[in-house]
Design a protein around this motif. Structure first.
Motif, PDB file in Angstrom:
ATOM      1  N   ARG A   1       0.833  -1.198   0.000  1.00 55.29           N
ATOM      2  CA  ARG A   1       0.000   0.000   0.000  1.00 55.29           C
ATOM      3  C   ARG A   1       0.873   1.256   0.000  1.00 55.29           C
ATOM      4  O   ARG A   1       2.084   1.184   0.210  1.00 55.29           O
ATOM      5  CB  ARG A   1      -0.914   0.013   1.231  1.00 55.29           C
ATOM      6  CG  ARG A   1      -1.855  -1.167   1.287  1.00 55.29           C
ATOM      7  CD  ARG A   1      -2.869  -1.092   2.393  1.00 55.29           C
ATOM      8  NE  ARG A   1      -2.418  -0.427   3.605  1.00 55.29           N
ATOM      9  CZ  ARG A   1      -2.837  -0.732   4.827  1.00 55.29           C
ATOM     10  NH1 ARG A   1      -3.712  -1.699   5.009  1.00 55.29           N
ATOM     11  NH2 ARG A   1      -2.393  -0.069   5.876  1.00 55.29           N
ATOM     12  N   ASP A   2       0.254   2.402  -0.206  1.00 56.51           N
ATOM     13  CA  ASP A   2       0.985   3.678  -0.215  1.00 56.51           C
ATOM     14  C   ASP A   2       1.677   3.962   1.112  1.00 56.51           C
ATOM     15  O   ASP A   2       2.686   4.658   1.160  1.00 56.51           O
ATOM     16  CB  ASP A   2       0.041   4.837  -0.562  1.00 56.51           C
ATOM     17  CG  ASP A   2      -0.397   4.788  -2.014  1.00 56.51           C
ATOM     18  OD1 ASP A   2       0.272   4.119  -2.823  1.00 56.51           O
ATOM     19  OD2 ASP A   2      -1.421   5.418  -2.341  1.00 56.51           O
ATOM     20  N   ASP A   3       1.130   3.406   2.223  1.00 58.99           N
ATOM     21  CA  ASP A   3       1.749   3.615   3.543  1.00 58.99           C
ATOM     22  C   ASP A   3       2.800   2.550   3.867  1.00 58.99           C
ATOM     23  O   ASP A   3       3.245   2.419   4.991  1.00 58.99           O
ATOM     24  CB  ASP A   3       0.682   3.677   4.642  1.00 58.99           C
ATOM     25  CG  ASP A   3      -0.117   2.384   4.761  1.00 58.99           C
ATOM     26  OD1 ASP A   3       0.142   1.416   4.008  1.00 58.99           O
ATOM     27  OD2 ASP A   3      -1.022   2.341   5.617  1.00 58.99           O
ATOM     28  N   ASP A   4       3.205   1.760   2.871  1.00 62.88           N
ATOM     29  CA  ASP A   4       4.221   0.707   2.961  1.00 62.88           C
ATOM     30  C   ASP A   4       3.769  -0.545   3.716  1.00 62.88           C
ATOM     31  O   ASP A   4       4.568  -1.460   3.925  1.00 62.88           O
ATOM     32  CB  ASP A   4       5.540   1.208   3.550  1.00 62.88           C
ATOM     33  CG  ASP A   4       6.384   1.909   2.498  1.00 62.88           C
ATOM     34  OD1 ASP A   4       6.156   1.686   1.301  1.00 62.88           O
ATOM     35  OD2 ASP A   4       7.282   2.681   2.889  1.00 62.88           O
TER      36      ASP A   4
END
Length: 153
Positions: free
Chosen positions: A128-131
């Motif tokens: 995800r974009d938040d790793d």
């Protein structure tokens, strides 16, 4: 099908360890996910759970590596199918023979290596974009649902 949230690399390794401990000869795992999703990190955990020691790296350029456990037991065949052109090249690797005596983990193998066995596990990894990694397990064939209950229960 169940999706696990893996916020840290150590979480991916731990799920891999638990999955590796469940594996037996003839198991085929297909790892799906984009670059950087954690396929090789998961495979390191799987190897640890199987008792395989040594360095586990992506077999991108050698296509396949066999990793033997330190003290007898099940070998791990780690394959990167990304550069393979089709089923003929998968057949050339003779993975169906490996499936009789090892557990086989194939990165980028869906659509190719899944033809080796009706019974296999697809492991989808997304970043995800938040790793945070998301890992989804898709069992195909008999036996996986029971074993995965131990992993995700």
């Amino acid at each position: 099908m169940k999706t696990l949230q893996l916020p840290q690399e150590s979480d991916t390794l731990e799920v891999g360890r638990r999955l590796g401990a469940l594996l037996r000869a003839g198991d085929l795992l297909l790892l799906d996910g984009p670059l950087g999703a954690g396929k090789t990190v998961l495979t390191r955990g799987i190897a640890a759970g199987m008792g395989v020691t040594g360095r586990i790296t992506s077999p991108t350029f050698v296509i396949a590596r066999v990793h033997e456990p330190e003290t007898g037991g099940l070998a791990l065949v780690h394959v990167d199918a990304y550069r393979l052109g089709g089923l003929e090249e998968i057949d050339d690797l003779d993975l169906d023979t490996d499936l009789t005596e090892a557990a086989v983990v194939v990165e980028w193998g869906e659509g190719l290596a899944d033809q080796l066995s009706d019974t296999h596990l697809v492991v989808r990894l997304r970043r995800r974009d938040d790793d945070v990694r998301e890992l989804t397990l898709e069992p195909h064939g008999e036996g996986w649902l029971e074993r995965l209950g131990e992993l995700t229960g």
